[in-house]
Write a protein that holds these residues in place. Structure first.
Motif, PDB file in Angstrom:
ATOM      1  N   SER A   1      44.538  12.205  85.283  1.00  0.00           N
ATOM      2  CA  SER A   1      45.556  12.301  84.224  1.00  0.00           C
ATOM      3  C   SER A   1      45.717  10.995  83.451  1.00  0.00           C
ATOM      4  O   SER A   1      46.122  11.012  82.297  1.00  0.00           O
ATOM      5  CB  SER A   1      46.902  12.721  84.818  1.00  0.00           C
ATOM      6  N   ARG A   2      45.352   9.891  84.061  1.00  0.00           N
ATOM      7  CA  ARG A   2      45.445   8.580  83.405  1.00  0.00           C
ATOM      8  C   ARG A   2      44.129   8.147  82.765  1.00  0.00           C
ATOM      9  O   ARG A   2      44.013   7.049  82.252  1.00  0.00           O
ATOM     10  CB  ARG A   2      45.884   7.535  84.413  1.00  0.00           C
TER      11      ARG A   2
ATOM     12  N   ASP B   1      46.237  14.144  89.690  1.00  0.00           N
ATOM     13  CA  ASP B   1      47.511  13.704  89.110  1.00  0.00           C
ATOM     14  C   ASP B   1      47.537  12.218  88.778  1.00  0.00           C
ATOM     15  O   ASP B   1      48.097  11.816  87.758  1.00  0.00           O
ATOM     16  CB  ASP B   1      48.676  14.006  90.061  1.00  0.00           C
TER      17      ASP B   1
END
Length: 103
Positions: A65-66, A61
């Protein structure tokens, strides 16, 4: 840490505090960046525990995700809930690594 890693051919990481996270991330970073050979990393937790699954969710997460890590970086680790499963995983990954080196 580097000396510890240099002399090891597989790793089992158990739930713990800040030191555990530090060691786990250092181990994975050194393999990810090619500064240490790839080796099996087993994240061992007891049946019913969510320690490593929550860690894995956090990493996905917040980091994947970044774009800070890639999905392929998850290939470095396996979550196991028994010692027997951890040993099997280590031998399976070691066999794959050894066959790639001899090719």
């Amino acid at each position: 840490k580097l000396t510890f890693m240099k002399e090891s051919s597989a790793f089992a990481v158990l739930p713990g505090g800040f030191g555990t996270m530090d060691e786990a991330f250092e181990l994975l970073t050194l393999m990810q960046t090619g500064r240490s050979p790839v080796a099996p990393v087993v994240l061992l937790e007891s049946e019913g525990s969510t320690y490593w699954r929550e860690w894995e969710r956090f990493v996905a997460d917040e980091l994947e995700s970044r774009g800070l890590i890639s999905a392929a970086d998850f290939a470095f680790t396996r979550i196991c809930t028994t010692v027997d499963a951890a040993v099997e995983e280590i031998f399976a990954v070691q066999g794959t690594i050894n066959s790639l080196r001899s090719a």
